[in-house]
Design an enzyme around this catalytic site. Structure first.
Site: not given
Length: 321
Positions: A11, A32, A37, A76, A93, A128, A154, A156, A178
Site C-alpha cells: 500500500v 520504513d 525496502r 502494519g 478488518r 478508523d 466502489r 459508484r 470502513h
C-alpha cells in the site's frame, strides 16, 4: 508541498507511485522499518520519475519527515497476513486492530516529533480506530482516516456497471466504518439525478439489484486479495487524492474519517478537507433504517477503540519495572 509515506509495503508503494504519477508533491520521503525496502521503492520510482512532473524523491528516517505537510501512514499487517479475509467473520478488518495498534504506538510519536504540524492520514487497516489512537498519541486533531471514500467509489463503480453508465454520472455514498458495519446510502443514490430504483432496466428487481451491488462492494477487498494478495492500487490513489486536498487547501468534500463529537469516535461522513484536515462534517439525508445502521456502526467502532485502549494500558503496565 512535502509528503511523507511511512510504510513501504504494497500500500505504501502504491501511495508513492500515485504521488509521483499525479505530480501531487514537490518532495516525497519514504520511511520504513526496513531501510533497504524504503530505499528500493524510492530508487525504483526515481527511474520512472523523469517522465512526470519534477519531484524530489528519497528514502529516509523519521527525522527526514521534518517539514512535511501530510504524512500517509500505511505501515502494519495487511488483511491477508493478518487473517482478515474470511467473508463470514463479522469482525472483518477490526481483526487487525490489536497488532497494528502496537505498531502505531511506536510510530506515531516519532512522526509527530519530526513533523509536528503535519496532517496525519491513517491508511492502515482498520483505519478508523487507528485514527482515534493516532489522534490520542499525536495530541492534536489533524488526524484523518481514509474512511469510506474507497467504499463510496466502489459503490459508484458497481452501480454504474450494472446500469451501463459512466461511474462519473453516479452519486452514491458509503458512511460509517470502513469495514463490515459500513452503511450504503441507497436512499440518496442517484444516476444523472434520478433515484436508482427509477433508473433500473425494465424487468430488473431492485431487491436483487441491491443484493448484488452490496455483495460486490462489501467484499471487494477480499476478492482483490484472493487474486493479487493485497488490495493496494485503489487505496493508493484515494490516499493521494485526500493528500492533495490538504496540500492545496481545496475544501473538497469527501466521505472520509474524522473524529465526530456527536458519535464520540472517528467515522466517515461527508467532510470538508483542507490545509488543517477536516474543518466541517456534513450529515447527509438518510432513511430511518440507514440512520440506525450508522448509529450501530459507530457503536462497533467505539467498542473497538475501547478494546485498543485497554490493550494499550495492559502493554504499558506490563512494561513497568
Amino acid at each position: 508541498m512535502k509528503v511523507g509515506v511511512v510504510g513501504a509495503g504494497r500500500v505504501g508503494a502504491a501511495c508513492a507511485l500515485a504521488l509521483v504519477t499525479r505530480g501531487s508533491a514537490r518532495e516525497i520521503v519514504i520511511v520504513d522499518r526496513t531501510g533497504a525496502r524504503a530505499k528500493a521503492v524510492a530508487t525504483d520510482l526515481r527511474y520512472g520519475a523523469p517522465l512526470g512532473p519534477e519531484v524530489a524523491l528519497r528514502d529516509g528516517d523519521y527525522s527526514d519527515l521534518a517539514g512535511a505537510s501530510v504524512v500517509l501512514v500505511t505501515a502494519g499487517v495487511n488483511e491477508k497476513s493478518g487473517g482478515a479475509t474470511d467473508r463470514t467473520d463479522p469482525e472483518g478488518r477490526l481483526k487487525l486492530l490489536d497488532t497494528n495498534a502496537g505498531v502505531y504506538r511506536d510510530m506515531v510519536p516519532r512522526i509527530v516529533e519530526a513533523a509536528p504540524e503535519a496532517v496525519l492520514l491513517v491508511v492502515t487497516d482498520p483505519p478508523d480506530p487507528l485514527a482515534d489512537l493516532a489522534r490520542s498519541l499525536a495530541g492534536h486533531d489533524r488526524v484523518l482516516s481514509t474512511g469510506t471514500l474507497l467504499d463510496s467509489l466502489r459503490f459508484r463503480v458497481h452501480l454504474a456497471e450494472r446500469l451501463g453508465v459512466s461511474a462519473a454520472s453516479v452519486e452514491a455514498l458509503v458512511v460509517g466504518e470502513h469495514g463490515t458495519s459500513e452503511v450504503l446510502l441507497w436512499s440518496s443514490a442517484r444516476v444523472g439525478g434520478v433515484p436508482i430504483a427509477e433508473a433500473l432496466p425494465a424487468g430488473m428487481s431492485i431487491d436483487e439489484f441491491r443484493k448484488g451491488v452490496e455483495h460486490d462492494v462489501r467484499y471487494a477487498n477480499i476478492a482483490i486479495i484472493e487474486g493479487n494478495d493485497a488490495s493496494q492500487f485503489g487505496i493508493g490513489i484515494v490516499s493521494v487524492r485526500i493528500a492533495e486536498a490538504v496540500l492545496r487547501d481545496e475544501r473538497t468534500v469527501f466521505p472520509i474519517g474524522a473524529f465526530n463529537g456527536e458519535y464520540g469516535v472517528t467515522l466517515s461522513l461527508p467532510s470538508v478537507v483542507g490545509r488543517q484536515g477536516v474543518s466541517r462534517i456534513l450529515e447527509p439525508a438518510m432513511s430511518r433504517e440507514e440512520r440506525q445502521a450508522l448509529r450501530e456502526s459507530a457503536e462497533v467502532l467505539r467498542k473497538a477503540v475501547q478494546r485498543a485502549a485497554r490493550a494499550g494500558s495492559t502493554a504499558t503496565g506490563s512494561s513497568r519495572p
